[in-house]
Design a protein around this motif. Structure first.
Motif, PDB file in Angstrom:
ATOM      1  N   GLU A  60       1.307  50.343 -72.726  1.00  0.00           N
ATOM      2  CA  GLU A  60       0.839  50.432 -71.348  1.00  0.00           C
ATOM      3  C   GLU A  60       2.026  50.608 -70.406  1.00  0.00           C
ATOM      4  O   GLU A  60       2.431  49.694 -69.691  1.00  0.00           O
ATOM      5  N   GLY A  61       2.591  51.793 -70.398  1.00  0.00           N
ATOM      6  CA  GLY A  61       3.754  52.083 -69.559  1.00  0.00           C
ATOM      7  C   GLY A  61       3.450  52.016 -68.078  1.00  0.00           C
ATOM      8  O   GLY A  61       4.286  51.589 -67.275  1.00  0.00           O
ATOM      9  N   SER A  68       7.111  43.188 -68.544  1.00  0.00           N
ATOM     10  CA  SER A  68       7.228  44.640 -68.597  1.00  0.00           C
ATOM     11  C   SER A  68       7.422  45.126 -70.038  1.00  0.00           C
ATOM     12  O   SER A  68       6.760  46.076 -70.473  1.00  0.00           O
ATOM     13  N   GLN A  69       8.317  44.476 -70.763  1.00  0.00           N
ATOM     14  CA  GLN A  69       8.558  44.883 -72.149  1.00  0.00           C
ATOM     15  C   GLN A  69       7.323  44.645 -73.018  1.00  0.00           C
ATOM     16  O   GLN A  69       7.032  45.432 -73.920  1.00  0.00           O
ATOM     17  N   GLU A 107       7.127  45.796 -62.951  1.00  0.00           N
ATOM     18  CA  GLU A 107       8.488  45.910 -62.450  1.00  0.00           C
ATOM     19  C   GLU A 107       8.507  46.023 -60.929  1.00  0.00           C
ATOM     20  O   GLU A 107       9.355  45.413 -60.264  1.00  0.00           O
ATOM     21  N   CYS A 119       4.215  44.812 -71.975  1.00  0.00           N
ATOM     22  CA  CYS A 119       3.285  45.897 -71.648  1.00  0.00           C
ATOM     23  C   CYS A 119       3.706  47.199 -72.323  1.00  0.00           C
ATOM     24  O   CYS A 119       2.864  47.945 -72.819  1.00  0.00           O
ATOM     25  N   LYS A 120       5.010  47.459 -72.339  1.00  0.00           N
ATOM     26  CA  LYS A 120       5.495  48.679 -73.004  1.00  0.00           C
ATOM     27  C   LYS A 120       5.224  48.626 -74.497  1.00  0.00           C
ATOM     28  O   LYS A 120       4.874  49.643 -75.100  1.00  0.00           O
ATOM     29  N   ASP A 121       5.391  47.436 -75.102  1.00  0.00           N
ATOM     30  CA  ASP A 121       5.091  47.281 -76.532  1.00  0.00           C
ATOM     31  C   ASP A 121       3.625  47.553 -76.818  1.00  0.00           C
ATOM     32  O   ASP A 121       3.275  48.055 -77.883  1.00  0.00           O
ATOM     33  N   ALA A 136       3.382  48.438 -67.066  1.00  0.00           N
ATOM     34  CA  ALA A 136       4.761  47.943 -67.082  1.00  0.00           C
ATOM     35  C   ALA A 136       5.485  48.327 -65.795  1.00  0.00           C
ATOM     36  O   ALA A 136       6.230  47.522 -65.225  1.00  0.00           O
TER      37      ALA A 136
END
Length: 129
Positions: A93-94, A85-86, A101, A88-90, A97
């Protein structure tokens, strides 16, 4: 565990990633993933020590070893879900992510379902008495 070494390693990777992001964003993402993988291997070493200690503790109790195995599987799902998830956020791509989750939550539910069923069986037996 040498948390100081991990913290320094992560800070160096973060600084390198900041510099790379200006010129080659794709390499910055690869560096971030490599750093995450290295930290994961470090964490797994600590988790194996905890597992050994818990197994030694369980040998002296009447608790079922399946319970500890399930807890460690859930811990692994949580760690991998958080890492994915982190990452993807980096990458910006929220939405992905959020899906990762959600998949992790469903995996935890599926892993814990046998324990809940066993708990219901025990409760039903107790109510019959």
């Amino acid at each position: 565990m040498d948390i100081f070494g991990v913290a320094v390693f992560c800070l160096v990777c973060a600084l390198l990633s900041l510099v790379l992001r200006q010129y080659r964003p794709e390499y910055a993402m690869l560096l971030s993933l490599a750093c995450s993988a290295a930290v994961m291997f470090f964490i797994l070493e600590g988790v194996s020590q905890v597992r050994e200690q818990l197994e030694n503790l369980l040998d002296n109790t009447m608790l079922n070893s399946e319970l500890v195995a399930m807890v460690f599987k859930c811990l692994g799902v949580c760690i991998l879900t958080e890492l994915a998830s982190q990452s993807c956020k980096d990458a910006g791509e929220g939405a992905i992510a959020a899906k990762v989750e959600l998949a992790g939550k469903i995996a935890l539910l599926l892993l814990s379902l046998p324990m809940f069923l066993r708990l219901l069986e025990v409760s039903a037996r107790l109510l019959e008495l």
